[in-house]
Design an enzyme around this catalytic site. Structure first.
Site, PDB file in Angstrom:
ATOM      1  N   ASP A  44       0.836  -1.206   0.000  1.00 34.25           N
ATOM      2  CA  ASP A  44       0.000   0.000   0.000  1.00 34.25           C
ATOM      3  C   ASP A  44       0.876   1.264   0.000  1.00 34.25           C
ATOM      4  O   ASP A  44       0.363   2.385  -0.046  1.00 34.25           O
ATOM      5  CB  ASP A  44      -1.020   0.002   1.145  1.00 34.25           C
ATOM      6  N   ASP A  83      -1.053  -5.994   0.051  1.00 39.62           N
ATOM      7  CA  ASP A  83      -1.414  -5.354   1.316  1.00 39.62           C
ATOM      8  C   ASP A  83      -2.921  -5.181   1.431  1.00 39.62           C
ATOM      9  O   ASP A  83      -3.580  -4.742   0.478  1.00 39.62           O
ATOM     10  CB  ASP A  83      -0.780  -3.958   1.398  1.00 39.62           C
ATOM     11  N   LYS A 113      -1.184  -9.308   3.155  1.00 41.21           N
ATOM     12  CA  LYS A 113      -0.377  -8.835   4.297  1.00 41.21           C
ATOM     13  C   LYS A 113      -1.207  -7.840   5.104  1.00 41.21           C
ATOM     14  O   LYS A 113      -1.927  -7.028   4.508  1.00 41.21           O
ATOM     15  CB  LYS A 113       0.907  -8.154   3.803  1.00 41.21           C
ATOM     16  N   GLU A 115      -1.160  -5.328   8.889  1.00 41.49           N
ATOM     17  CA  GLU A 115      -0.311  -4.708   9.911  1.00 41.49           C
ATOM     18  C   GLU A 115      -0.928  -4.879  11.293  1.00 41.49           C
ATOM     19  O   GLU A 115      -2.085  -4.484  11.503  1.00 41.49           O
ATOM     20  CB  GLU A 115      -0.158  -3.207   9.615  1.00 41.49           C
ATOM     21  N   GLU A 182       9.370  -4.031  10.402  1.00 39.80           N
ATOM     22  CA  GLU A 182       9.742  -2.719   9.857  1.00 39.80           C
ATOM     23  C   GLU A 182      10.253  -1.813  10.984  1.00 39.80           C
ATOM     24  O   GLU A 182       9.604  -1.665  12.029  1.00 39.80           O
ATOM     25  CB  GLU A 182       8.542  -2.078   9.146  1.00 39.80           C
TER      26      GLU A 182
HETATM   27  O1  KIV Z   1       3.544  -1.039   1.591  1.00 36.75           O
HETATM   28  C1  KIV Z   1       4.692  -1.499   1.523  1.00 36.75           C
HETATM   29  O2  KIV Z   1       5.401  -1.331   0.536  1.00 36.75           O
HETATM   30  C2  KIV Z   1       5.170  -2.275   2.661  1.00 36.75           C
HETATM   31  C3  KIV Z   1       6.610  -2.661   2.690  1.00 36.75           C
HETATM   32  C4  KIV Z   1       7.495  -1.491   2.753  1.00 36.75           C
HETATM   33  C5  KIV Z   1       6.900  -3.659   3.722  1.00 36.75           C
HETATM   34  O3  KIV Z   1       4.429  -2.576   3.532  1.00 36.75           O
END
Ligand code: KIV
Length: 277
Positions: A44, A83, A113, A115, A182
């Site tokens: 994202d 994401d 993914k 968070e 991160e």
């Molecule tokens: O959104 C993204 O690119 C990420 C990475 C930097 C891990 O979450």
């Protein structure tokens, strides 16, 4: 056949480090896959580097679907993780599972993914039960920017470090196949990596993670708005783009482009008709 999630765990077991890179469109994804990157993240971060937002917060599921489909069309072998955007998995786990399902079914992604740590245990478990592979993301979680008060290194106190380790263990227990760390101090990332059987993927988390992830526009020097300490530039393509576009613009203005060789001709008789009509 695309790289499957068990292969990342096998790489960890063999001590084989793996590169992960973001991509947001067909052409860049194709180039990234051509050099053998096994895992592409439709991050994202596209909110900032492609759409020009100040953070990832405004990004929608429709945005992610749009870019994910393009990346899937550009690749055949890489595992495509996508994401889940802000507020698409936070309210209720059934909604989270439905949104994750859309990214797999309509976006063509191989995994999602999200968070967060222990707070997401239930949602992660239900996604995995539904057949959706999940990558976790802890440490600096950019979607919580307003809560965290900035892009700061996380886990620097003993309590915060212990909490991150608990988050990692909870995600692993819930069935996550990998976890992004991160902006985490390198010794803490090392400790987490050693405690988990699933791979860690670091960004600003030092050299001991099983994989490393970077943003496509950052390593190529295309995005110049800010330069994080943990990023390494492998090219300065923004300079190349400015130089090439500048020459093109000058050629058009000076009448050097296009030439006859770059134009399409027609028979003289037809040209005469065109001139008269
Ligand atoms: O959104 C993204 O690119 C990420 C990475 C930097 C891990 O979450």
């Amino acid at each position: 056949m695309r790289t499957a999630i068990h292969q990342f765990k096998e790489m960890k077991a063999r001590g084989e480090r793996f590169p992960v890179l973001t991509a947001y469109d067909y052409t860049s994804a194709k180039l990234v896959e051509q050099v053998g990157v096994p895992l592409i993240l439709v991050g994202d971060s596209l909110g900032q580097v492609v759409l020009g937002y100040e953070s990832t917060i405004p990004v929608t599921t429709e945005d992610m679907l749009h870019h994910c489909r393009a990346v899937v069309r550009g690749t055949k072998k890489a595992h495509i993780a996508v994401d889940m955007p802000f507020m698409s998995y936070h309210a209720e786990w059934p909604e989270a599972v439905r949104n994750a399902g859309r990214l797999i079914k309509e976006g063509g992604a191989n995994s999602v993914k999200l968070e967060g740590g222990r707070d997401l245990e239930r949602a992660v478990r239900r996604m995995v039960l539904a057949g959706i592979p999940v990558m976790g993301h802890i440490g600096l979680t950019p979607q919580s920017l307003n809560q965290l008060g900035g892009y700061r290194v996380q886990g620097r106190t003993p309590e915060a470090a212990a909490s991150l380790l608990q988050d990692a263990l909870a995600l692993e227990a819930a069935g996550a196949y990998a976890i992004v760390l991160e902006l985490v101090p390198a010794p803490l990332a090392k400790a987490i990596t050693e405690r988990l059987s699933i791979p860690t993927i670091g960004i600003g988390a030092g050299p001991h993670c099983d994989g490393q992830v970077q943003v496509f526009h950052d390593i190529l020097g295309l995005f110049e708005d800010f330069v994080p300490k943990h990023m390494r530039r492998y090219a300065t393509l923004a300079d190349g783009v400015r130089e090439a576009v500048g020459r093109y613009a000058a050629d058009v203005k000076e009448g050097r482009f296009p030439t006859a060789a770059e134009s399409y001709d027609m028979e003289e008789a037809l040209a005469e008709i065109a001139r008269r009509s």
